[in-house]
Design an enzyme around this catalytic site. Structure first.
Site, PDB file in Angstrom:
ATOM      1  N   CYS A  89      45.591 -25.341  32.176  1.00  0.00           N
ATOM      2  CA  CYS A  89      45.065 -24.029  31.785  1.00  0.00           C
ATOM      3  C   CYS A  89      44.919 -24.015  30.268  1.00  0.00           C
ATOM      4  O   CYS A  89      45.793 -24.496  29.555  1.00  0.00           O
ATOM      5  CB  CYS A  89      46.039 -22.935  32.238  1.00  0.00           C
ATOM      6  SG  CYS A  89      45.559 -21.260  31.742  1.00  0.00           S
ATOM      7  N   GLU A 132      40.678 -18.575  38.029  1.00  0.00           N
ATOM      8  CA  GLU A 132      40.083 -17.566  37.137  1.00  0.00           C
ATOM      9  C   GLU A 132      40.274 -16.156  37.684  1.00  0.00           C
ATOM     10  O   GLU A 132      40.559 -15.214  36.934  1.00  0.00           O
ATOM     11  CB  GLU A 132      38.591 -17.856  36.922  1.00  0.00           C
ATOM     12  CG  GLU A 132      38.305 -19.188  36.253  1.00  0.00           C
ATOM     13  CD  GLU A 132      39.214 -19.486  35.087  1.00  0.00           C
ATOM     14  OE1 GLU A 132      39.332 -18.649  34.180  1.00  0.00           O
ATOM     15  OE2 GLU A 132      39.833 -20.568  35.073  1.00  0.00           O
TER      16      GLU A 132
HETATM   17 ZN    ZN Z   1      43.843 -20.648  33.033  1.00  0.00          ZN
END
Ligand code: ZN
Length: 174
Positions: A89, A132
């Site tokens: 991420c 997301e």
């Molecule tokens: Zn992320």
């Protein structure tokens, strides 16, 4: 188009729920453009608005030639069949952990002009779409980790590794 600073874990905006987009105007399209530029510059696969400090329900992705933006996404369906694989991420630079997610996902939403669109994904694309969508709900990939991996992630975060990431990329950074 400016690059936007990417918010790291610990920033409260990453734990907040983003609001529905109601204005499909130039500001929204500029945000999506800036997010795409920021994503490309960071060599990530996808980024959600929370990650640039904006609490609006929009994310953009770039998986090779497959790029786009989805606004106000909701899940239509996910497969019962699951996948396990390394995930990263942009808000956790340098951290990659095995993350279990559905193998396939089907989302619906609208584009930056307010036109309906559906996005389907399998494998990495499904992983990206669900990661997301989680961001827009204040959910982070570490929330999905096995207990021992989550403890290791927190240990490395406390050790300051987000500010000084070590190690290379092992999975999609979304
Ligand atoms: Zn992320």
């Amino acid at each position: 188009m400016p690059l936007l600073p990417i918010r790291l874990f610990g920033d409260p905006v990453l734990r907040q729920r983003a609001a529905e987009v109601i204005a499909f105007d130039d500001d929204l399209r500029r945000l999506a453009d800036d997010m795409m530029l920021t994503l490309h510059s960071a060599a990530g696969a996808a980024i959600a608005a929370n990650q640039v400090g904006v609490l609006q329900r929009v994310f953009v992705w770039e998986l090779g030639d497959d790029r786009g933006a989805l606004v106000n996404p909701t899940v239509i369906d996910t497969s019962e069949e699951m996948q396990d694989g390394e995930e990263g991420c942009l808000s956790f630079p340098g951290l990659y952990f095995p993350t279990v997610r559905p193998l396939r996902a089907h989302l619906q939403g609208v584009d930056v002009h307010g036109q309906p669109r559906e996005e389907r994904g399998e494998g990495v694309r499904a992983r990206m779409l669900l990661h997301e969508l989680d961001h827009l709900n204040g959910i982070l990939f570490i929330d999905h980790l096995a207990r021992h991996d989550r403890k290791e992630a927190m240990r490395r975060i406390r050790a300051g590794e987000l500010e000084h990431p070590v190690g290379g990329q092992d999975g999609p950074v979304v």
